[in-house]
Scaffold this motif. Structure first.
Motif, mmCIF file in Angstrom:
data_model
loop_
_atom_site.group_PDB
_atom_site.id
_atom_site.type_symbol
_atom_site.label_atom_id
_atom_site.label_comp_id
_atom_site.label_asym_id
_atom_site.label_seq_id
_atom_site.Cartn_x
_atom_site.Cartn_y
_atom_site.Cartn_z
ATOM 1 N N ARG A 45 5.780 -0.948 2.870
ATOM 2 C CA ARG A 45 5.998 -1.852 1.728
ATOM 3 C C ARG A 45 5.556 -1.169 0.434
ATOM 4 O O ARG A 45 4.724 -0.256 0.457
ATOM 5 C CB ARG A 45 5.218 -3.161 1.911
ATOM 6 N N LYS A 47 3.602 -2.010 -2.941
ATOM 7 C CA LYS A 47 2.650 -3.044 -3.377
ATOM 8 C C LYS A 47 3.282 -3.897 -4.473
ATOM 9 O O LYS A 47 3.812 -3.347 -5.449
ATOM 10 C CB LYS A 47 1.409 -2.321 -3.916
ATOM 11 N N LYS A 59 -10.813 -2.444 -9.683
ATOM 12 C CA LYS A 59 -11.338 -1.089 -9.529
ATOM 13 C C LYS A 59 -11.383 -0.324 -10.841
ATOM 14 O O LYS A 59 -11.615 0.891 -10.832
ATOM 15 C CB LYS A 59 -10.502 -0.319 -8.493
ATOM 16 N N ASP A 72 -2.349 3.507 -2.805
ATOM 17 C CA ASP A 72 -1.563 2.756 -1.816
ATOM 18 C C ASP A 72 -0.456 1.901 -2.436
ATOM 19 O O ASP A 72 -0.111 0.857 -1.899
ATOM 20 C CB ASP A 72 -2.484 1.893 -0.944
ATOM 21 N N ARG A 105 -9.403 8.766 5.843
ATOM 22 C CA ARG A 105 -10.561 7.865 5.945
ATOM 23 C C ARG A 105 -10.558 7.222 7.323
ATOM 24 O O ARG A 105 -9.593 6.550 7.689
ATOM 25 C CB ARG A 105 -10.509 6.783 4.858
ATOM 26 N N TYR A 107 -11.872 4.560 9.385
ATOM 27 C CA TYR A 107 -12.581 3.279 9.488
ATOM 28 C C TYR A 107 -12.607 2.806 10.946
ATOM 29 O O TYR A 107 -12.747 1.617 11.209
ATOM 30 C CB TYR A 107 -11.906 2.207 8.625
ATOM 31 N N SER A 114 -16.648 -5.727 6.723
ATOM 32 C CA SER A 114 -15.868 -6.922 7.087
ATOM 33 C C SER A 114 -15.534 -6.964 8.575
ATOM 34 O O SER A 114 -15.242 -8.022 9.129
ATOM 35 C CB SER A 114 -14.556 -6.923 6.293
ATOM 36 N N HIS A 120 -6.950 5.742 7.893
ATOM 37 C CA HIS A 120 -6.129 5.872 6.696
ATOM 38 C C HIS A 120 -5.893 7.342 6.356
ATOM 39 O O HIS A 120 -6.823 8.141 6.381
ATOM 40 C CB HIS A 120 -6.814 5.214 5.488
ATOM 41 N N GLU A 139 -0.129 5.818 1.167
ATOM 42 C CA GLU A 139 -1.181 5.661 2.180
ATOM 43 C C GLU A 139 -0.559 5.257 3.514
ATOM 44 O O GLU A 139 0.210 4.303 3.572
ATOM 45 C CB GLU A 139 -2.194 4.598 1.744
ATOM 46 N N TRP A 150 -6.083 -8.447 13.810
ATOM 47 C CA TRP A 150 -7.285 -8.874 13.073
ATOM 48 C C TRP A 150 -7.068 -8.702 11.558
ATOM 49 O O TRP A 150 -7.335 -9.626 10.785
ATOM 50 C CB TRP A 150 -8.512 -8.055 13.540
ATOM 51 N N ALA A 151 -6.591 -7.524 11.156
ATOM 52 C CA ALA A 151 -6.448 -7.227 9.717
ATOM 53 C C ALA A 151 -5.458 -8.185 9.050
ATOM 54 O O ALA A 151 -5.660 -8.609 7.911
ATOM 55 C CB ALA A 151 -6.007 -5.778 9.524
ATOM 56 N N HIS A 155 -6.586 -10.672 6.224
ATOM 57 C CA HIS A 155 -5.956 -10.479 4.921
ATOM 58 C C HIS A 155 -5.460 -11.819 4.369
ATOM 59 O O HIS A 155 -5.649 -12.120 3.191
ATOM 60 C CB HIS A 155 -4.786 -9.496 5.057
#
Ligand code: 0O2
Length: 210
Positions: A45, A47, A59, A72, A105, A107, A114, A120, A139, A150-151, A155
């Motif tokens: 997608r 953003k 940010k 991203d 990254r 994770y 969280s 990533h 990204e 879960w995400a 979200h």
């Protein structure tokens, strides 16, 4: 008249479309060989402008620095059945020469507070335009189906509560993240039985000509 945002987002849209084809193509190649695909499905997608503006504000990213500082705007997700598949996918991506990896990254070994888990990879991807080549950041998030479940839920709740979860919801989400982690562990333990069953099923479908 073409709006400013349409112009700005055009190379990102092109990158997402191209990368979707390329990453889905990786899955198709595993299928063709008749072996387990570490990639279950791929989504992508661009953003939405409202989210770009929101994130830029949060940010402190100046709007004229979006290209360099927001990684991203173009986002791809690769979903895997098993945690070990993530490693395989990362290795495959590292071997490609149609983009450059800027940052990774993890994770998964270092989950977020969280409860978020995912791998990533930030890439610099060359888009061919009529004005020449334009390199944009994208990204790629690589995660299991359980991590994705879960995400996705977290979200949407995040959206509802604007990131300020009531304490009980926060605790439940952390417990749900633990449950998703255990689900991944259990599935990994019976991985070979699952794969055997899936292979037998697809042989049966092939024989039926489906
Ligand atoms: P959307 O709607 O998915 O685009 P930061 O946002 O500050 O945590 P940064 O530098 O943007 O960090 O990079 P990060 O954390 O590697 O990637 C951000 C993206 O990862 C998010 O994009 C989400 O897609 C995902 N993500 C990171 N943390 C979480 C989390 O706790 N829960 C969920 N559900 N997703 C997460 P956006 O822009 O937040 O949202």
């Amino acid at each position: 008249m073409v709006k400013h945002w349409d112009l700005f987002l055009a190379p990102y849209k092109q990158a997402v479309e191209e990368l979707k084809v390329k990453l889905k193509g990786m899955r198709a190649q595993f299928e063709m060989l008749g072996v387990h695909s570490p990639i279950e499905f791929v989504t992508g997608r661009v953003k939405p402008v409202a989210s770009i503006l929101d994130k830029a504000q949060k940010k402190n990213i100046p709007l004229d620095k979006l290209e360099e500082q927001m990684q991203d705007i173009a986002g791809l997700r690769m979903m895997c059945q098993f945690v070990d598949d993530i490693k395989t996918v990362v290795e495959l991506l590292r071997k490609r020469n149609d983009f450059e990896i800027v940052e990774e990254r993890d994770y998964i070994t270092q989950k977020k507070e969280s409860g978020y888990r995912s791998y990533h990879m930030v890439i610099r991807y060359p888009v061919q335009t009529i004005c020449g080549e334009k390199k944009i950041l994208a990204e790629i998030q690589i995660r299991t189906l359980a991590m994705n479940f879960w995400a996705t839920i977290e979200h949407s709740l995040n959206y509802k509560y604007s990131g300020r979860f009531p304490e009980d919801i926060k605790v439940r989400l952390q417990r749900a993240a633990e449950a998703a982690y255990r689900l991944d562990e259990e599935m990994s333990k019976i991985r070979f039985e699952i794969q055997e069953a899936q292979a037998a099923f697809s042989r049966k479908q092939d024989a039926k000509g489906e």
